[in-house]
Motif scaffolding. Structure first.
Motif, mmCIF file in Angstrom:
data_model
loop_
_atom_site.group_PDB
_atom_site.id
_atom_site.type_symbol
_atom_site.label_atom_id
_atom_site.label_comp_id
_atom_site.label_asym_id
_atom_site.label_seq_id
_atom_site.Cartn_x
_atom_site.Cartn_y
_atom_site.Cartn_z
ATOM 1 N N THR A 1 -59.459 -14.409 11.486
ATOM 2 C CA THR A 1 -58.115 -14.358 10.901
ATOM 3 C C THR A 1 -58.227 -13.934 9.444
ATOM 4 O OG1 THR A 1 -58.182 -16.691 10.266
ATOM 5 C CG2 THR A 1 -57.200 -16.169 12.416
ATOM 6 N N ALA B 1 -54.505 -12.053 13.042
ATOM 7 C CA ALA B 1 -55.501 -12.675 13.917
ATOM 8 C C ALA B 1 -56.086 -11.623 14.849
ATOM 9 C CB ALA B 1 -54.860 -13.794 14.729
ATOM 10 N N GLY C 1 -54.878 -16.467 17.252
ATOM 11 C CA GLY C 1 -53.522 -16.746 16.792
ATOM 12 C C GLY C 1 -53.032 -18.093 17.271
ATOM 13 N N LEU D 1 -54.760 -20.851 15.279
ATOM 14 C CA LEU D 1 -54.171 -20.967 13.950
ATOM 15 C C LEU D 1 -52.788 -21.606 14.023
ATOM 16 C CD1 LEU D 1 -54.604 -20.402 10.957
ATOM 17 C CD2 LEU D 1 -53.567 -18.165 11.304
ATOM 18 N N SER D 2 -51.994 -21.230 15.018
ATOM 19 C CA SER D 2 -50.653 -21.820 15.133
ATOM 20 C C SER D 2 -50.743 -23.315 15.439
ATOM 21 C CB SER D 2 -49.814 -21.096 16.183
ATOM 22 O OG SER D 2 -50.330 -21.305 17.469
ATOM 23 N N LYS E 1 -51.200 -24.942 12.175
ATOM 24 C CA LYS E 1 -50.229 -24.543 11.155
ATOM 25 C C LYS E 1 -49.666 -25.709 10.334
ATOM 26 C CE LYS E 1 -47.130 -21.292 12.161
ATOM 27 N NZ LYS E 1 -45.845 -20.610 12.478
ATOM 28 N N ILE F 1 -47.894 -15.489 11.835
ATOM 29 C CA ILE F 1 -49.139 -15.021 12.438
ATOM 30 C C ILE F 1 -48.867 -13.718 13.172
ATOM 31 C CG2 ILE F 1 -50.998 -15.597 14.048
ATOM 32 C CD1 ILE F 1 -50.189 -18.591 13.485
#
Length: 100
Positions: free
Chosen positions: A46, A60, A66, A69-70, A73, A93
């Protein structure tokens, strides 16, 4: 017609650098600390690419990156808000497009 007195380039550079720092300093700080913020594995896939009006855009490599990462978040937003108050209010993202 008023005449304009030219300024020396070396006199202009400090002001330009200061304005760039004010405008992009928070993004530079995030990029510098990205591995510490998200961990080595996620940082490898990322990349924070822009910060505009409180929205941090992160690219990402793939859907799994993704998603990871979400999932993180809320924690990441909290850390960013503490480290850089008033700079990041949301994380967007985006898939793919990481240029290294």
């Amino acid at each position: 017609m008023a005449q304009h007195t030219p300024e020396r380039l070396d006199a202009l550079i400090p002001g330009v650098l200061q304005r760039m720092g004010e405008r992009h300093g928070a993004l530079f700080d995030i990029q510098r600390d990205w591995t510490r913020l998200v961990g080595r594995r996620l940082a490898a896939h990322t990349k924070p690419s822009s910060l505009r009006r409180g929205v941090l855009t992160v690219h990402a490599d793939g859907p799994g990156d993704g998603f990871a990462l979400s999932y993180r978040k809320p924690e990441l937003l909290e850390r960013l808000r503490k480290a850089l108050p008033g700079s990041v209010e949301e994380i967007l993202i985006r898939p793919g497009g990481i240029q290294r």
